[in-house]
Design a protein around this motif. Sequence first.
Motif, PDB file in Angstrom:
ATOM      1  N   TRP A   1       0.815  -1.213   0.000  1.00  9.70           N
ATOM      2  CA  TRP A   1       0.000   0.000   0.000  1.00  9.70           C
ATOM      3  C   TRP A   1       0.852   1.267   0.000  1.00  9.70           C
ATOM      4  O   TRP A   1       0.400   2.311  -0.479  1.00  9.70           O
ATOM      5  N   LEU A   2       2.060   1.186   0.519  1.00  6.29           N
ATOM      6  CA  LEU A   2       2.968   2.337   0.435  1.00  6.29           C
ATOM      7  C   LEU A   2       3.277   2.677  -1.019  1.00  6.29           C
ATOM      8  O   LEU A   2       3.385   3.849  -1.385  1.00  6.29           O
ATOM      9  N   TYR A   3       3.443   1.641  -1.839  1.00  4.45           N
ATOM     10  CA  TYR A   3       3.663   1.881  -3.272  1.00  4.45           C
ATOM     11  C   TYR A   3       2.398   2.421  -3.935  1.00  4.45           C
ATOM     12  O   TYR A   3       2.454   3.344  -4.755  1.00  4.45           O
ATOM     13  N   ILE A   4       1.234   1.879  -3.562  1.00  3.73           N
ATOM     14  CA  ILE A   4      -0.016   2.326  -4.186  1.00  3.73           C
ATOM     15  C   ILE A   4      -0.285   3.792  -3.869  1.00  3.73           C
ATOM     16  O   ILE A   4      -0.686   4.575  -4.744  1.00  3.73           O
ATOM     17  N   PHE A   5      -0.031   4.202  -2.612  1.00  2.79           N
ATOM     18  CA  PHE A   5      -0.304   5.585  -2.198  1.00  2.79           C
ATOM     19  C   PHE A   5       0.970   6.426  -2.127  1.00  2.79           C
ATOM     20  O   PHE A   5       1.012   7.409  -1.378  1.00  2.79           O
ATOM     21  N   SER A   6       1.969   6.058  -2.876  1.00  9.34           N
ATOM     22  CA  SER A   6       3.205   6.845  -2.899  1.00  9.34           C
ATOM     23  C   SER A   6       2.916   8.269  -3.358  1.00  9.34           C
ATOM     24  O   SER A   6       2.091   8.511  -4.253  1.00  9.34           O
ATOM     25  N   GLY A   7       3.615   9.238  -2.752  1.00 10.20           N
ATOM     26  CA  GLY A   7       3.321  10.637  -3.025  1.00 10.20           C
ATOM     27  C   GLY A   7       3.990  11.204  -4.258  1.00 10.20           C
ATOM     28  O   GLY A   7       3.825  12.394  -4.532  1.00 10.20           O
ATOM     29  N   ASP A   8       4.749  10.405  -5.029  1.00  8.71           N
ATOM     30  CA  ASP A   8       5.366  10.912  -6.251  1.00  8.71           C
ATOM     31  C   ASP A   8       4.559  10.480  -7.471  1.00  8.71           C
ATOM     32  O   ASP A   8       3.506   9.859  -7.370  1.00  8.71           O
ATOM     33  N   ARG A   9       5.089  10.793  -8.657  1.00  9.67           N
ATOM     34  CA  ARG A   9       4.380  10.461  -9.888  1.00  9.67           C
ATOM     35  C   ARG A   9       4.363   8.967 -10.177  1.00  9.67           C
ATOM     36  O   ARG A   9       3.587   8.504 -11.015  1.00  9.67           O
TER      37      ARG A   9
ATOM     38  N   GLY B   1       3.765   6.609  -7.909  1.00  9.46           N
ATOM     39  CA  GLY B   1       2.780   5.915  -7.102  1.00  9.46           C
ATOM     40  C   GLY B   1       1.604   5.466  -7.963  1.00  9.46           C
ATOM     41  O   GLY B   1       1.214   6.170  -8.913  1.00  9.46           O
ATOM     42  N   LEU B   2       1.052   4.314  -7.673  1.00 11.41           N
ATOM     43  CA  LEU B   2       0.048   3.725  -8.564  1.00 11.41           C
ATOM     44  C   LEU B   2      -1.159   4.635  -8.748  1.00 11.41           C
ATOM     45  O   LEU B   2      -1.609   4.872  -9.877  1.00 11.41           O
ATOM     46  N   ILE B   3      -1.699   5.179  -7.663  1.00 11.27           N
ATOM     47  CA  ILE B   3      -2.891   6.019  -7.778  1.00 11.27           C
ATOM     48  C   ILE B   3      -2.560   7.350  -8.440  1.00 11.27           C
ATOM     49  O   ILE B   3      -3.283   7.808  -9.343  1.00 11.27           O
ATOM     50  N   ASN B   4      -1.470   7.986  -8.022  1.00 14.59           N
ATOM     51  CA  ASN B   4      -1.085   9.255  -8.645  1.00 14.59           C
ATOM     52  C   ASN B   4      -0.798   9.075 -10.128  1.00 14.59           C
ATOM     53  O   ASN B   4      -1.197   9.905 -10.965  1.00 14.59           O
ATOM     54  N   ASN B   5      -0.093   8.006 -10.490  1.00 16.07           N
ATOM     55  CA  ASN B   5       0.220   7.758 -11.892  1.00 16.07           C
ATOM     56  C   ASN B   5      -1.044   7.549 -12.708  1.00 16.07           C
ATOM     57  O   ASN B   5      -1.163   8.050 -13.848  1.00 16.07           O
ATOM     58  N   LEU B   6      -2.003   6.825 -12.135  1.00 11.18           N
ATOM     59  CA  LEU B   6      -3.261   6.582 -12.835  1.00 11.18           C
ATOM     60  C   LEU B   6      -4.052   7.875 -13.020  1.00 11.18           C
ATOM     61  O   LEU B   6      -4.587   8.141 -14.111  1.00 11.18           O
ATOM     62  N   LEU B   7      -4.120   8.694 -11.983  1.00 12.00           N
ATOM     63  CA  LEU B   7      -4.878   9.942 -12.076  1.00 12.00           C
ATOM     64  C   LEU B   7      -4.211  10.945 -13.010  1.00 12.00           C
ATOM     65  O   LEU B   7      -4.887  11.634 -13.786  1.00 12.00           O
TER      66      LEU B   7
ATOM     67  N   HIS C   1      -2.135  10.160 -15.505  1.00 13.50           N
ATOM     68  CA  HIS C   1      -2.204   9.617 -16.854  1.00 13.50           C
ATOM     69  C   HIS C   1      -3.560   9.884 -17.499  1.00 13.50           C
ATOM     70  O   HIS C   1      -3.655  10.113 -18.717  1.00 13.50           O
ATOM     71  N   ASN C   2      -4.629   9.875 -16.688  1.00 20.20           N
ATOM     72  CA  ASN C   2      -5.971  10.164 -17.209  1.00 20.20           C
ATOM     73  C   ASN C   2      -6.330  11.640 -17.100  1.00 20.20           C
ATOM     74  O   ASN C   2      -7.499  11.996 -17.266  1.00 20.20           O
ATOM     75  N   ARG C   3      -5.341  12.482 -16.788  1.00 20.92           N
ATOM     76  CA  ARG C   3      -5.490  13.939 -16.744  1.00 20.92           C
ATOM     77  C   ARG C   3      -6.536  14.390 -15.725  1.00 20.92           C
ATOM     78  O   ARG C   3      -7.216  15.393 -15.892  1.00 20.92           O
ATOM     79  N   LEU C   4      -6.643  13.614 -14.646  1.00 19.72           N
ATOM     80  CA  LEU C   4      -7.502  14.028 -13.545  1.00 19.72           C
ATOM     81  C   LEU C   4      -6.733  14.825 -12.504  1.00 19.72           C
ATOM     82  O   LEU C   4      -7.345  15.462 -11.644  1.00 19.72           O
ATOM     83  N   LEU C   5      -5.406  14.765 -12.560  1.00 20.21           N
ATOM     84  CA  LEU C   5      -4.526  15.531 -11.671  1.00 20.21           C
ATOM     85  C   LEU C   5      -3.426  16.178 -12.487  1.00 20.21           C
ATOM     86  O   LEU C   5      -2.986  15.626 -13.507  1.00 20.21           O
ATOM     87  N   GLU C   6      -2.993  17.327 -12.019  1.00 18.80           N
ATOM     88  CA  GLU C   6      -1.846  17.980 -12.651  1.00 18.80           C
ATOM     89  C   GLU C   6      -0.561  17.700 -11.898  1.00 18.80           C
ATOM     90  O   GLU C   6       0.514  17.649 -12.486  1.00 18.80           O
ATOM     91  N   ARG C   7      -0.653  17.520 -10.614  1.00 18.10           N
ATOM     92  CA  ARG C   7       0.506  17.221  -9.780  1.00 18.10           C
ATOM     93  C   ARG C   7       0.140  16.123  -8.783  1.00 18.10           C
ATOM     94  O   ARG C   7      -1.024  15.988  -8.429  1.00 18.10           O
ATOM     95  N   PRO C   8       1.114  15.332  -8.365  1.00 23.82           N
ATOM     96  CA  PRO C   8       0.813  14.210  -7.465  1.00 23.82           C
ATOM     97  C   PRO C   8       0.347  14.689  -6.089  1.00 23.82           C
ATOM     98  O   PRO C   8       0.718  15.756  -5.613  1.00 23.82           O
TER      99      PRO C   8
END
Length: 313
Positions: free
Chosen positions: A141-149, A151-157, A159-166
Amino acid sequence: MTGKTAVVSETGMPLGKRKRLSHFHKHKLQYLMLAPFVLLFTLFIVIPVLWSIGLSFSYYNMLQPARWVGLTNYELLFLEDDIFLTAVKNTLAFAVVTGPLSYFLSFFFAWIIHNLRFSNGFALAFYAPSITSSVALSVVWLYIFSGDRYGLINNLLIHNRLLERPIIWLGNPETMLYVVMFVSLWMSMGAGFLVFLAGLRNVPTDIYEAGAIDGIRSKFQEMRLLTLPMMKPQLLFGAVNAIVSSFAVFDIATVLTGMPSPNYAAHTIVAHLYDYAFIRFDLGYSSAIAVVLFLFTLTLGRICMRLLSSKDQ
């Protein structure tokens, strides 16, 4: 001369005492089989609890003899320890959210899987996370919620242009408690799920046949009118287990957010207890924290027992 006279048998022994001895001799095998559990339960549960209660009224640092301080630890705990009040607030919020959700979701998924064809395989897949080390799963879960680009959730968001920064999920005091709640909820449903599944499988099938004759047609009617009344012991055990698990959260929160967490945003009662017991070695103060936690869980457990227990079971 007034007063009640004890009934005496022909042997000169009071009748009540004779009945108790007769009962003991009749069930002596059961008492002998129960004796190891009673001994171990007393040695490792009852005596430590009583010792901790007594220690909570003293100052004890493991190097010097315990010194009686009365209610000082409790006064400090509730009147001067702001971090403890923060821990209580976080733990109560955690328990209010994850406790009922874990309870109801465990039963819901157990009920769904029980009605599937390959229920054993689905049950094994659902229960598997609960037998895995919580620390090992927290690393995932540390990898999933990692605070950089990356991180699984940040990368997904991103990549789908739902976020501009992690988003710094586990470093932001506004989001870390919600992440801990989500991870704990995902990891806490296994034990309750297994209990509920066993309870569902122990409900006699002829009850459902009789219910169908009486006019019950849908699965939800079966669950409400037949299944739930037959599962009160399992429902009670699941409720108590959910309460204890929600108030005992510690390892997941410390692995994900650190010890202590930033601004104590994910600090819990057990983390506060651990801090004073094993870092500061103030065992009297930590025992007072343990007593408060014990009273919390005991009170809620008694409420659940009153709501879910019945005289006929």
